[in-house]
Scaffold this motif. Structure first.
Motif, PDB file in Angstrom:
ATOM      1  N   ALA A 206     104.923 102.593 -47.808  1.00  0.00           N
ATOM      2  CA  ALA A 206     104.201 101.440 -47.280  1.00  0.00           C
ATOM      3  C   ALA A 206     104.570 101.139 -45.836  1.00  0.00           C
ATOM      4  CB  ALA A 206     104.470 100.211 -48.161  1.00  0.00           C
ATOM      5  N   ILE A 207     105.844 101.312 -45.489  1.00  0.00           N
ATOM      6  CA  ILE A 207     106.286 100.997 -44.127  1.00  0.00           C
ATOM      7  C   ILE A 207     105.619 101.921 -43.120  1.00  0.00           C
ATOM      8  CG2 ILE A 207     108.286 100.938 -42.584  1.00  0.00           C
ATOM      9  CD1 ILE A 207     109.979 100.125 -44.983  1.00  0.00           C
ATOM     10  N   LEU A 208     105.535 103.213 -43.450  1.00  0.00           N
ATOM     11  CA  LEU A 208     104.906 104.163 -42.531  1.00  0.00           C
ATOM     12  C   LEU A 208     103.412 103.899 -42.424  1.00  0.00           C
ATOM     13  CD1 LEU A 208     105.080 106.547 -40.666  1.00  0.00           C
ATOM     14  CD2 LEU A 208     104.940 108.080 -42.631  1.00  0.00           C
ATOM     15  N   VAL A 209     102.766 103.508 -43.520  1.00  0.00           N
ATOM     16  CA  VAL A 209     101.338 103.185 -43.473  1.00  0.00           C
ATOM     17  C   VAL A 209     101.079 102.053 -42.488  1.00  0.00           C
ATOM     18  CG1 VAL A 209      99.420 102.206 -44.791  1.00  0.00           C
ATOM     19  CG2 VAL A 209     100.806 104.016 -45.789  1.00  0.00           C
ATOM     20  N   VAL A 210     101.890 101.008 -42.556  1.00  0.00           N
ATOM     21  CA  VAL A 210     101.730  99.878 -41.631  1.00  0.00           C
ATOM     22  C   VAL A 210     101.971 100.316 -40.194  1.00  0.00           C
ATOM     23  CG1 VAL A 210     102.592  97.597 -41.022  1.00  0.00           C
ATOM     24  CG2 VAL A 210     102.373  98.227 -43.419  1.00  0.00           C
ATOM     25  N   ALA A 211     103.001 101.152 -39.998  1.00  0.00           N
ATOM     26  CA  ALA A 211     103.299 101.639 -38.649  1.00  0.00           C
ATOM     27  C   ALA A 211     102.142 102.447 -38.083  1.00  0.00           C
ATOM     28  CB  ALA A 211     104.574 102.485 -38.666  1.00  0.00           C
ATOM     29  N   LEU A 212     101.518 103.279 -38.904  1.00  0.00           N
ATOM     30  CA  LEU A 212     100.409 104.117 -38.434  1.00  0.00           C
ATOM     31  C   LEU A 212      99.131 103.309 -38.217  1.00  0.00           C
ATOM     32  CD1 LEU A 212     100.948 107.282 -40.667  1.00  0.00           C
ATOM     33  CD2 LEU A 212     101.484 107.012 -38.236  1.00  0.00           C
ATOM     34  N   ILE A 213      98.980 102.206 -38.925  1.00  0.00           N
ATOM     35  CA  ILE A 213      97.814 101.353 -38.720  1.00  0.00           C
ATOM     36  C   ILE A 213      97.924 100.599 -37.391  1.00  0.00           C
ATOM     37  CG2 ILE A 213      96.714  99.209 -39.531  1.00  0.00           C
ATOM     38  CD1 ILE A 213      97.002 100.200 -42.354  1.00  0.00           C
ATOM     39  N   VAL A 214      99.140 100.290 -36.974  1.00  0.00           N
ATOM     40  CA  VAL A 214      99.334  99.433 -35.803  1.00  0.00           C
ATOM     41  C   VAL A 214      99.681 100.216 -34.537  1.00  0.00           C
ATOM     42  CG1 VAL A 214     100.688  97.543 -34.836  1.00  0.00           C
ATOM     43  CG2 VAL A 214     100.027  97.492 -37.247  1.00  0.00           C
ATOM     44  N   ALA A 215     100.717 101.048 -34.594  1.00  0.00           N
ATOM     45  CA  ALA A 215     101.263 101.647 -33.369  1.00  0.00           C
ATOM     46  C   ALA A 215     100.295 102.582 -32.633  1.00  0.00           C
ATOM     47  CB  ALA A 215     102.574 102.369 -33.681  1.00  0.00           C
ATOM     48  N   PRO A 216      99.683 103.577 -33.273  1.00  0.00           N
ATOM     49  CA  PRO A 216      98.764 104.452 -32.526  1.00  0.00           C
ATOM     50  C   PRO A 216      97.565 103.717 -31.918  1.00  0.00           C
ATOM     51  CG  PRO A 216      99.467 105.524 -34.548  1.00  0.00           C
ATOM     52  CD  PRO A 216      99.929 104.114 -34.635  1.00  0.00           C
ATOM     53  N   PRO A 217      96.899 102.801 -32.653  1.00  0.00           N
ATOM     54  CA  PRO A 217      95.793 102.069 -32.012  1.00  0.00           C
ATOM     55  C   PRO A 217      96.234 101.210 -30.833  1.00  0.00           C
ATOM     56  CG  PRO A 217      95.609 101.908 -34.391  1.00  0.00           C
ATOM     57  CD  PRO A 217      96.945 102.517 -34.106  1.00  0.00           C
ATOM     58  N   VAL A 218      97.401 100.572 -30.946  1.00  0.00           N
ATOM     59  CA  VAL A 218      97.888  99.768 -29.827  1.00  0.00           C
ATOM     60  C   VAL A 218      98.181 100.660 -28.620  1.00  0.00           C
ATOM     61  CG1 VAL A 218      99.806  98.344 -29.018  1.00  0.00           C
ATOM     62  CG2 VAL A 218      98.797  97.905 -31.253  1.00  0.00           C
ATOM     63  N   THR A 219      98.767 101.819 -28.864  1.00  0.00           N
ATOM     64  CA  THR A 219      99.031 102.766 -27.780  1.00  0.00           C
ATOM     65  C   THR A 219      97.735 103.175 -27.094  1.00  0.00           C
ATOM     66  OG1 THR A 219     100.937 103.613 -29.014  1.00  0.00           O
ATOM     67  CG2 THR A 219     100.099 104.970 -27.203  1.00  0.00           C
ATOM     68  N   ALA A 220      96.726 103.519 -27.902  1.00  0.00           N
ATOM     69  CA  ALA A 220      95.434 103.920 -27.340  1.00  0.00           C
ATOM     70  C   ALA A 220      94.766 102.762 -26.599  1.00  0.00           C
ATOM     71  CB  ALA A 220      94.520 104.425 -28.459  1.00  0.00           C
ATOM     72  N   TYR A 221      94.915 101.557 -27.132  1.00  0.00           N
ATOM     73  CA  TYR A 221      94.333 100.371 -26.493  1.00  0.00           C
ATOM     74  C   TYR A 221      94.909 100.154 -25.097  1.00  0.00           C
ATOM     75  CZ  TYR A 221      93.233  95.428 -25.746  1.00  0.00           C
ATOM     76  OH  TYR A 221      92.799  94.239 -25.221  1.00  0.00           O
ATOM     77  N   LEU A 222      96.186 100.464 -24.945  1.00  0.00           N
ATOM     78  CA  LEU A 222      96.834 100.302 -23.646  1.00  0.00           C
ATOM     79  C   LEU A 222      96.432 101.384 -22.646  1.00  0.00           C
ATOM     80  CD1 LEU A 222     100.448  99.392 -24.842  1.00  0.00           C
ATOM     81  CD2 LEU A 222      98.807  97.848 -23.744  1.00  0.00           C
ATOM     82  N   LEU A 223      95.904 102.500 -23.147  1.00  0.00           N
ATOM     83  CA  LEU A 223      95.612 103.634 -22.277  1.00  0.00           C
ATOM     84  C   LEU A 223      94.149 103.725 -21.845  1.00  0.00           C
ATOM     85  CD1 LEU A 223      97.733 106.411 -24.033  1.00  0.00           C
ATOM     86  CD2 LEU A 223      98.286 105.169 -21.935  1.00  0.00           C
ATOM     87  N   THR A 224      93.242 103.022 -22.523  1.00  0.00           N
ATOM     88  CA  THR A 224      91.824 103.172 -22.193  1.00  0.00           C
ATOM     89  C   THR A 224      91.056 101.895 -22.501  1.00  0.00           C
ATOM     90  OG1 THR A 224      89.827 104.492 -22.622  1.00  0.00           O
ATOM     91  CG2 THR A 224      91.288 104.097 -24.477  1.00  0.00           C
ATOM     92  N   ASP A 225      89.930 101.736 -21.811  1.00  0.00           N
ATOM     93  CA  ASP A 225      89.015 100.625 -22.087  1.00  0.00           C
ATOM     94  C   ASP A 225      87.761 101.100 -22.801  1.00  0.00           C
ATOM     95  OD1 ASP A 225      90.693  98.770 -20.829  1.00  0.00           O
ATOM     96  OD2 ASP A 225      89.852  99.220 -18.858  1.00  0.00           O
ATOM     97  N   ASN A 226      87.670 102.399 -23.064  1.00  0.00           N
ATOM     98  CA  ASN A 226      86.519 102.982 -23.757  1.00  0.00           C
ATOM     99  C   ASN A 226      86.852 103.091 -25.239  1.00  0.00           C
ATOM    100  OD1 ASN A 226      84.840 105.175 -24.953  1.00  0.00           O
ATOM    101  ND2 ASN A 226      83.989 105.273 -22.892  1.00  0.00           N
ATOM    102  N   PHE A 227      86.003 102.490 -26.100  1.00  0.00           N
ATOM    103  CA  PHE A 227      86.340 102.416 -27.516  1.00  0.00           C
ATOM    104  C   PHE A 227      86.324 103.793 -28.182  1.00  0.00           C
ATOM    105  CE2 PHE A 227      85.206 101.603 -32.027  1.00  0.00           C
ATOM    106  CZ  PHE A 227      86.387 100.971 -32.384  1.00  0.00           C
ATOM    107  N   LYS A 228      85.364 104.646 -27.840  1.00  0.00           N
ATOM    108  CA  LYS A 228      85.326 105.977 -28.436  1.00  0.00           C
ATOM    109  C   LYS A 228      86.564 106.776 -28.039  1.00  0.00           C
ATOM    110  CE  LYS A 228      80.334 106.537 -29.016  1.00  0.00           C
ATOM    111  NZ  LYS A 228      79.140 107.350 -28.667  1.00  0.00           N
ATOM    112  N   VAL A 229      86.963 106.649 -26.792  1.00  0.00           N
ATOM    113  CA  VAL A 229      88.186 107.313 -26.345  1.00  0.00           C
ATOM    114  C   VAL A 229      89.393 106.730 -27.068  1.00  0.00           C
ATOM    115  CG1 VAL A 229      89.675 107.762 -24.355  1.00  0.00           C
ATOM    116  CG2 VAL A 229      87.193 107.865 -24.101  1.00  0.00           C
ATOM    117  N   MET A 230      89.363 105.430 -27.301  1.00  0.00           N
ATOM    118  CA  MET A 230      90.452 104.772 -28.025  1.00  0.00           C
ATOM    119  C   MET A 230      90.597 105.348 -29.425  1.00  0.00           C
ATOM    120  SD  MET A 230      90.860 100.709 -28.923  1.00  0.00           S
ATOM    121  CE  MET A 230      92.121 100.119 -30.044  1.00  0.00           C
TER     122      MET A 230
END
Length: 298
Positions: A206-230
């Protein structure tokens, strides 16, 4: 070969969780995955009491039904009773999780079941649970087939409903004005999150599931403003974290799931510091430039 199966399992889980996490992050509902992973406990216990086995397909069915129930309750508390979204999530998952604990305590003397064995999977054991046909042919770990099927379903769901999911996430008012049911797509999205969470947390935890739901999208959000690229970047970050976390765990002789979560967090931290658009150092360097140079860039 075991390393391949473990990394592939984590990568499949990361793909599902990251794609759905992008929508949850933008909807400010990032902790729904955590809520579902705990709130499904009563469904697992009830299904176990009926079947007497943790390997029965009814376990996933019971967990899935309570996952969907969790999303309905969160929406009910938030929309109908006007409770803030984070408070609705907290109330719902703690209440359902507590019910599951009570059920376990009542039947602990009769059944071999505890909250740890149903909530916290161990990804290192994935290669041991094989799918062997009646003729003796080894088809590989059963988890790969389960997560692979879920990944295909999530990709189809996002591909078919991309416009509706995009509009209801970014501008629910406009979506409703042009005839798109925001409630329908909310429940479809939450059902997909529930399916992914239930399918993944048994094997990766469960802990890894939560980490994967949050951390990669937040990282992508910080790197781009294009949703498809995100969406694409979040999957890439999740896969890199899966491979990097495995080798980190081998090097340290530690928990694989925890190492993957640590690497995902480190990647998010690097994006926070060095993002070309929103990074801390980028903002400081921009502020340090003379005003006339900033105007020339604009």
């Amino acid at each position: 070969m075991d390393a391949f199966w473990i990394i592939l399992t984590a990568s499949l889980a990361a793909t599902c969780c990251s794609l759905l996490g992008c929508y949850l992050i933008l909807r400010q509902m990032a902790m729904v995955g955590d809520a579902i992973s705990h709130a499904v406990l009563p469904g697992i216990v009830i299904a176990y009491l009926f079947t007497g086995s943790l390997d029965s397909p009814l376990i996933l069915l019971g967990a899935g039904l309570f996952g969907v129930l969790t999303t309905f309750l969160i929406e009910f508390f938030h929309r109908k009773i006007r409770v803030q979204a984070d408070a609705a999530i907290g109330v719902t998952f703690t209440w359902l999780f507590a019910i599951g604990i009570i059920l376990i305590s009542l039947f602990a003397g009769q059944v071999d079941l505890d909250q740890d064995c149903v909530l916290y999977g161990e990804i290192a054991y994935v290669p041991l649970n094989r799918w062997i046909t009646e003729s003796g042919y080894d088809l590989g770990p059963t988890t790969i087939w389960t997560l692979g099927s879920v990944t295909i379903l999530i990709l189809l769901f996002i591909g078919i409903g991309y416009k509706e999911l995009f509009l209801t996430t970014f501008d629910a008012g406009f979506a409703a004005a042009i005839g798109i049911s925001t409630s329908l797509w909310y429940y479809l999205l939450m059902s997909a999150v529930s399916l992914t969470t239930v399918a993944a947390f048994e094997s990766v935890g469960a802990i890894l599931v939560v980490a994967l739901i949050v951390a990669p999208p937040v990282t992508a959000y910080l790197l781009t403003d294009n949703f498809k690229v995100m969406l694409g970047l979040s999957v890439l970050v999740g896969v890199v974290a899966s491979a990097g976390g495995y080798f980190l765990a081998v090097m340290l002789n530690g928990s694989i799931a925890a190492a993957i979560a640590v690497v995902a967090g480190l990647l998010c931290g690097l994006a926070f510091l060095f993002s070309p658009t929103q990074g801390i150092f980028r903002k400081r360097s921009t502020l340090a430039e003379p005003v006339d140079m900033q105007l020339q860039k604009q």
